[in-house]
Design an enzyme around this catalytic site. Structure first.
Site, PDB file in Angstrom:
ATOM      1  N   HIS A  47     -34.762 -29.020 -67.299  1.00 37.17           N
ATOM      2  CA  HIS A  47     -35.642 -29.620 -68.815  1.00 37.17           C
ATOM      3  C   HIS A  47     -35.617 -28.604 -69.669  1.00 37.17           C
ATOM      4  CE1 HIS A  47     -37.595 -33.341 -66.754  1.00 37.17           C
ATOM      5  NE2 HIS A  47     -36.750 -32.812 -65.481  1.00 37.17           N
TER       6      HIS A  47
ATOM      7  N   SER B  66     -27.741 -25.240 -58.128  1.00 39.86           N
ATOM      8  CA  SER B  66     -26.955 -24.085 -58.560  1.00 39.86           C
ATOM      9  C   SER B  66     -28.244 -23.323 -59.279  1.00 39.86           C
ATOM     10  CB  SER B  66     -26.005 -24.205 -59.645  1.00 39.86           C
ATOM     11  OG  SER B  66     -25.119 -23.107 -60.092  1.00 39.86           O
TER      12      SER B  66
ATOM     13  N   ASP C 184     -37.323 -26.260 -61.083  1.00 38.26           N
ATOM     14  CA  ASP C 184     -37.787 -25.808 -59.863  1.00 38.26           C
ATOM     15  C   ASP C 184     -36.851 -24.735 -59.187  1.00 38.26           C
ATOM     16  OD1 ASP C 184     -39.723 -27.995 -60.171  1.00 38.26           O
ATOM     17  OD2 ASP C 184     -39.179 -28.800 -58.217  1.00 38.26           O
TER      18      ASP C 184
END
Length: 288
Positions: free
Chosen positions: A149, A254, A92
């Site tokens: 991911h 980050s 995200d």
């Protein structure tokens, strides 16, 4: 506003990055209910965190702030794009930059770029497959889901811990600190995939308490020096990760950078710097 930005950038050079991050990291692991409940509640409200998609919605149920920050999502909260061959967004956040790797350099912000060679730890053989390829930089904001991911299924070949500073990685810093992502502490993960070599680089930042991977756990060498771990057949058992599977996570947020070799991927139409993205959406398509 200009003076405020100048002072912010100056502070980035003067602050003791690692000491500050260690102190914040200790606070983020505190289990005292009076402290962690207040901290989590303040953070969730301040950054408008959407807890309805979390597996555990009750803020007080988290054992400490880091457990809340790296929270798992409900099944189906991040559906994976089903287009054949699609390369998935790993996290995200928002696109910081994406595009071609030109003359061995990656575009950071107007007037700034950085070296692929330095980003990947200074090994020319490691960097060679990505010269002339493509990159995408995803910035994770405080409110985002902070697990990273796999854009594609792949076999882990190498993990490299690269020591460095811990500058903030927001837009203001990216526009003003040269070679930002090649200066910050980072973990480089190299995979073999159906689109050839793929690198996913997890970049640390100010107050990022740690970076974890699913195969190595907490990546914090006892000394801040470059460390390479090979996962080829001669070194240890193969580690296979599936497309969309969890790769790692940030304890405090980050940036993730994805690299591919030449003529392997075409970034999804409409994606530009600043585009919001979610883990699992199509980041790119394979080039024919």
């Amino acid at each position: 506003m200009f003076m405020k930005q100048r002072l912010f950038i100056l502070s980035q050079y003067l602050l003791p990055h690692h000491l500050l991050s260690r102190l914040i990291g200790c606070a983020a692991e505190c289990r005292a209910a009076w402290f962690k409940d207040r901290l989590i509640g303040w953070f969730a409200k301040q950054y408008q965190v959407n807890m309805s998609e979390a597996q555990v919605e009750d803020l007080s149920a988290y054992e400490h702030f880091n457990a809340f920050f790296t929270r798992a999502l409900k099944d189906g909260a991040r559906p994976l794009d089903a287009t054949p061959g699609a390369i998935l967004c790993p996290a995200d956040g928002a696109v910081s930059q994406l595009g071609p790797i030109e003359q061995g350099r990656i575009f950071q912000a107007k007037g700034h770029s950085y070296s692929v060679l330095e980003l990947l730890g200074g090994d020319a053989e490691r960097a060679a497959p990505f010269m002339g390829g493509d990159f995408a930089t995803i910035y994770l904001s405080p409110k985002d889901y902070h697990r990273v991911h796999m854009p594609l299924g792949g076999t882990l070949k190498e993990m490299v811990y690269v020591p460095g500073r811990l500058f903030s990685v927001n837009q203001t810093t990216a526009e003003n600190v040269p070679e930002l992502f090649a200066r910050n502490e980072r973990v480089v993960c190299l995979f073999d995939t159906e689109r050839g070599p793929m690198a996913v680089v997890l970049v640390g930042a100010m107050i990022v308490a740690s970076i974890e991977t699913v195969w190595a756990g907490l990546v914090t060498p006892p000394k801040r020096e470059l460390k390479t771990t090979r996962y080829d057949a001669a070194a240890r058992a193969a580690i296979e990760l599936t497309k969309g599977g969890e790769l790692g996570r940030f304890k405090l947020g980050s940036t993730a950078i994805v690299l591919f070799g030449p003529q392997q991927v075409q970034w999804a139409e409409g994606l530009v710097a600043g585009s919001p993205v979610r883990m699992g959406q199509a980041l790119a398509q394979p080039r024919s």
